[in-house]
Design a protein around this motif. Sequence first.
Motif, short mmCIF file in Angstrom:
data_model
loop_
_atom_site.label_atom_id
_atom_site.label_comp_id
_atom_site.label_asym_id
_atom_site.label_seq_id
_atom_site.Cartn_x
_atom_site.Cartn_y
_atom_site.Cartn_z
N GLN A 10 5.61 3.44 12.45
CA GLN A 10 6.92 3.73 13.02
C GLN A 10 7.97 2.89 12.28
N ASP A 11 9.22 3.34 12.36
CA ASP A 11 10.29 2.66 11.62
C ASP A 11 10.39 1.17 11.94
N GLN A 12 10.15 0.81 13.20
CA GLN A 12 10.29 -0.60 13.59
C GLN A 12 9.19 -1.48 12.99
N ASP A 13 8.19 -0.85 12.38
CA ASP A 13 7.11 -1.62 11.75
C ASP A 13 7.46 -2.08 10.34
N ARG A 14 8.53 -1.58 9.78
CA ARG A 14 8.77 -1.75 8.35
C ARG A 14 8.77 -3.21 7.90
N GLU A 15 9.52 -4.06 8.57
CA GLU A 15 9.62 -5.46 8.13
C GLU A 15 8.26 -6.14 8.10
N ALA A 16 7.48 -5.95 9.16
CA ALA A 16 6.15 -6.58 9.22
C ALA A 16 5.22 -5.99 8.17
N VAL A 17 5.30 -4.68 7.96
CA VAL A 17 4.43 -4.02 6.98
C VAL A 17 4.74 -4.50 5.57
N ILE A 18 6.01 -4.55 5.22
CA ILE A 18 6.40 -4.98 3.87
C ILE A 18 6.03 -6.44 3.65
N ASP A 19 6.23 -7.27 4.66
CA ASP A 19 5.88 -8.69 4.54
C ASP A 19 4.38 -8.85 4.31
N MET A 20 3.57 -8.15 5.09
CA MET A 20 2.12 -8.26 4.96
C MET A 20 1.64 -7.67 3.63
N PHE A 21 2.20 -6.54 3.25
CA PHE A 21 1.85 -5.91 1.98
C PHE A 21 2.16 -6.84 0.81
N SER A 22 3.34 -7.42 0.80
CA SER A 22 3.76 -8.29 -0.30
C SER A 22 2.88 -9.54 -0.38
N LYS A 23 2.65 -10.18 0.76
CA LYS A 23 1.80 -11.37 0.76
C LYS A 23 0.37 -11.03 0.35
N GLY A 24 -0.10 -9.87 0.76
CA GLY A 24 -1.46 -9.46 0.41
C GLY A 24 -1.64 -9.29 -1.08
N ILE A 25 -0.63 -8.71 -1.74
CA ILE A 25 -0.70 -8.52 -3.19
C ILE A 25 -0.65 -9.87 -3.91
#
Length: 221
Positions: A10-25
Motif C-alpha cells: 500500500q502507498d503508506q508502506d513506501r518509506e519503510a519499504v524503500i528504507d529496508m530495500f536500500s539497507k538490504g542492498i
Amino acid sequence: MAPYHIRKYQDQDREAVIDMFSKGILRHIPSGFFYQLKQPRSFLFLLGGPGALFLASGSLLLSLLALPGLLAILWLLVRYPFNNYLDHALRTDMRDIKKSYLSDRGSCFWVAESEGKVVGTVCGCPVQPAPGGQKRLELLHLSVRQDYRGLGIAQSLTQTLLQFAKDQGYGIVILNVLIFNRPAQRVYEKMGFWKTHKAYESLKWRMAAIPFFYYEYTVPL
C-alpha cells in the motif's frame, strides 16, 4: 516470535519499504568485499602491487604504505555495482511500486507486517516466455529486516509468490542471487528452486568479479 501477516503493498508502506530495500542492498557490500579478498586475482593485486613497488623503489616502507590504498581501491570496486543497482532500482521499478507491480494482473508486490511495521518484501513480474511458450515470473526484491530474520518470513513471502505464480498460470519462476549469499540460497533451495547456472548479471558485476547463481522453480500443475 512476534506474529506477522503478508499482504499487498500500500502507498503508506513506501518509506519503510524503500528504507529496508536500500539497507538490504548496501548490507551486502562488506560480504562482497571479503568474498573478493579470497579471489586469486585480488591476492595477486594486493601482493603484486606492493611487490612491484618495492622492486622499483627499494623501499619496504613505501610498499607497505601502498597496501591500504590498494584495499581502498578494491573496496570502491566492490561497492560500485551495489550502489549502481540501488540507484537504478530507485529510479525505475521502485520509484512507483504500485505502477510497476500492481497495475497488471501478472505482477504483484507483497509486504510482511508485524506489530504495525513492514518487516519484509517480495515482488514478482513477468518475463519473456521460455522456449516452448511457458509463462515465466521473476522473483525480485526479497528482503527481511535484520532484526526479524530467522523467523520464517522469507519462506512465507516466497511461498506467497509461488502461490501467485500458480494462480496466474505461470509455468516457471526464476531468480538470481549473489554467489556469497548462502542464507538466501538455502531459503530458495528449501522451497524447491534448483540452480541452473552461474553468471555475471552485467559488465559492472563482472568488473567487480562478483557472479550470481541463477535459479528456477517449476510451478506444479
